[in-house]
Design a protein around this motif. Structure first.
Motif, short mmCIF file in Angstrom:
data_model
loop_
_atom_site.label_atom_id
_atom_site.label_comp_id
_atom_site.label_asym_id
_atom_site.label_seq_id
_atom_site.Cartn_x
_atom_site.Cartn_y
_atom_site.Cartn_z
N ILE A 33 29.68 -13.15 8.05
CA ILE A 33 29.55 -14.56 7.72
C ILE A 33 29.67 -15.36 9.01
N VAL A 34 28.76 -16.32 9.22
CA VAL A 34 28.83 -17.18 10.41
C VAL A 34 29.53 -18.48 10.04
N THR A 35 30.43 -18.93 10.93
CA THR A 35 31.29 -20.07 10.62
C THR A 35 31.14 -21.17 11.68
N ALA A 36 32.12 -21.28 12.58
CA ALA A 36 32.09 -22.28 13.65
C ALA A 36 33.10 -21.87 14.71
N SER A 37 33.63 -22.84 15.46
CA SER A 37 34.55 -22.52 16.55
C SER A 37 35.89 -22.04 16.01
N LYS A 83 24.96 -12.14 6.04
CA LYS A 83 24.55 -12.37 4.66
C LYS A 83 25.08 -13.69 4.10
N LEU A 84 26.00 -14.32 4.82
CA LEU A 84 26.60 -15.57 4.35
C LEU A 84 26.75 -16.54 5.51
N ALA A 85 26.70 -17.83 5.21
CA ALA A 85 26.87 -18.85 6.25
C ALA A 85 27.51 -20.09 5.65
N LEU A 86 28.22 -20.84 6.48
CA LEU A 86 28.76 -22.13 6.10
C LEU A 86 27.92 -23.20 6.79
N VAL A 87 27.40 -24.16 6.00
CA VAL A 87 26.42 -25.11 6.52
C VAL A 87 26.72 -26.51 5.98
N GLN A 88 26.61 -27.51 6.86
CA GLN A 88 26.76 -28.90 6.44
C GLN A 88 25.53 -29.36 5.67
N SER A 89 25.75 -30.23 4.70
CA SER A 89 24.66 -30.71 3.85
C SER A 89 23.61 -31.47 4.64
N ASP A 90 24.00 -32.26 5.64
CA ASP A 90 23.01 -33.04 6.38
C ASP A 90 22.14 -32.14 7.26
N LEU A 264 28.30 -23.12 0.97
CA LEU A 264 28.23 -21.69 1.23
C LEU A 264 26.79 -21.25 0.93
N VAL A 265 26.16 -20.61 1.92
CA VAL A 265 24.71 -20.35 1.89
C VAL A 265 24.43 -18.86 2.06
N THR A 266 23.34 -18.40 1.46
CA THR A 266 22.86 -17.04 1.64
C THR A 266 21.34 -17.05 1.75
N TYR A 267 20.72 -15.91 1.54
CA TYR A 267 19.26 -15.74 1.66
C TYR A 267 18.73 -15.25 0.32
N ASP A 268 17.45 -15.43 0.09
CA ASP A 268 16.84 -15.00 -1.17
C ASP A 268 16.53 -13.50 -1.12
N LEU A 278 26.01 -8.88 -3.59
CA LEU A 278 26.26 -10.32 -3.59
C LEU A 278 26.64 -10.83 -4.99
N ALA A 279 26.08 -10.21 -6.02
CA ALA A 279 26.49 -10.56 -7.39
C ALA A 279 27.96 -10.21 -7.60
N ARG A 280 28.37 -9.06 -7.05
CA ARG A 280 29.78 -8.65 -7.14
C ARG A 280 30.67 -9.62 -6.35
N PHE A 281 30.18 -10.09 -5.22
CA PHE A 281 30.91 -11.10 -4.43
C PHE A 281 31.09 -12.37 -5.25
N ALA A 282 30.02 -12.80 -5.95
CA ALA A 282 30.09 -14.01 -6.77
C ALA A 282 31.12 -13.86 -7.89
#
Length: 360
Positions: A33-37, A83-90, A264-268, A278-282
């Protein structure tokens, strides 16, 4: 003979245990998962997800530092294992807008991405020197501003806010692309910038680690509701408060500011094994949500376990959405008290009272 038999039994037991451990290790999945600093809130949220959600789901989730949301979108799209990322709405919306305007690269990046769920609001800090003559956010026009690192969500937020408030882009000669830590040094030591814009959910480690003497060097600008620039900013961003309880060692009063939503974002994904993981993660996210709120970063207490309607162009990831909605429905049904039948007004019998069939 007995000794040999005992040794053989012991060896067989050890072999079985090692074999079982190996099978167990092989059954776990490794994702990123990618986050920030390292001083931001995103990385702590990522660590919480790794401990309280991924681990019970038999997923080893590696938490990666990054420059922030814009970089996260790209890494989510292209970096193996992420497989996962944290992303700002803007930031997410900016990619969608670019794609809609005909930018093929933006479309290639953002169209396959999917949302898992909204998280919380991130506060926007406008930091200046303690002796600065400016005190409000709308006074930053024509100032030298640290807008965040290149590729970060903060950089996009800073420039978007400036454009909204003043109706013109931030002049390139006034913008410096710096990390949060670099920006504070430039602000307070070198004094080569006037304002540092930092986006982080409170309490943010960068500020909570500060000593009481910090108030002698920096202050946070306030949102002035009476300013016309504020009304323009509120078309995209929302008002919030930076609380003294978040930074009790050096902040002496609550400060009104603006926020941006984190997702919280992923890919199709279509590969069956990834879909299943990912379903198990959910499912684990739903089942362990109370543990996140009890043990994780304080921001988890602001997160609601729900999937609200999305803006045009935004889509949930169907396999995770299905699992989350089913789990949320079960939790809601379990929390709803059974209806009590209407009865004539008379005293409850002891048995009726104990069974919850009437109230005294």
């Amino acid at each position: 003979m007995t000794t040999i038999r005992s040794l053989l039994t012991g060896l067989i037991s050890i072999t079985f245990l090692v074999s079982s451990a190996a099978v167990s290790a092989q059954s776990r999945t490794g994702y990123k998962i990618v986050t920030a600093s390292k001083t931001g809130t995103y990385i702590q949220i990522g660590r919480d997800l790794a401990q309280w959600v991924a681990d019970p789901a038999q997923i080893d989730l590696e938490v990666l530092e990054s420059q922030g949301s814009a970089e996260n979108v790209r890494r989510m799209r292209f970096e193996p294992g992420v497989k996962l990322a944290l992303v700002q709405s803007d930031v997410y919306q900016a990619f969608l807008d670019e794609a809609k305007a005909g930018n093929a690269e933006a479309g290639n990046i953002i169209r396959p991405l999917r949302l898992i769920m909204p998280l919380y609001d991130e506060e926007i800090y406008f930091v200046t020197r303690a002796d600065s003559p400016i005190n409000a956010i709308h006074e930053i026009r024509n100032k030298k501003i640290a807008v965040g690192a290149l590729g970060s969500g903060t950089a996009l937020t800073s420039r978007t806010l400036y454009q909204l408030m003043f109706g013109e882009p931030l002049p390139s000669e006034n913008a410096q692309y710096l990390t949060n830590e670099e920006a504070l040094v430039k602000l307070t030591v070198d004094k080569t910038i006037d304002v540092a814009i930092i986006v982080a959910g409170q309490p943010a480690k960068l500020f909570s680690d500060m000593k009481p003497e910090a108030r002698n060097f920096i202050k946070i600008l306030k949102l002035d509701d009476a300013a016309p620039e504020t009304a323009r900013a509120k078309k995209t961003y929302f008002p919030a408060t930076i609380r003294t309880s978040s930074y009790p060692t050096w902040l002496t009063a609550d400060i009104p500011t603006l926020t941006v939503k984190a997702y919280l974002v992923t890919y199709d994904y279509g590969l069956q094994s990834t879909v299943g993981n990912l379903a198990r993660f959910a499912e684990s996210l739903c089942m362990n949500f109370d543990k996140l709120q009890a043990n994780g970063h304080p921001k988890w207490k602001q997160v609601k376990l729900e999937l609200p309607p999305l803006a045009q162009g935004w889509r949930y990831y169907p396999p995770m959405e299905k699992r989350l909605r089913a789990c949320i429905a079960r939790a809601s049904a379990a929390a709803t008290p059974a209806p009590v039948s209407d009865r004539p007004a008379r005293p409850c019998t002891e048995q009726e009272f104990v069974l919850g069939l009437c109230r005294r």
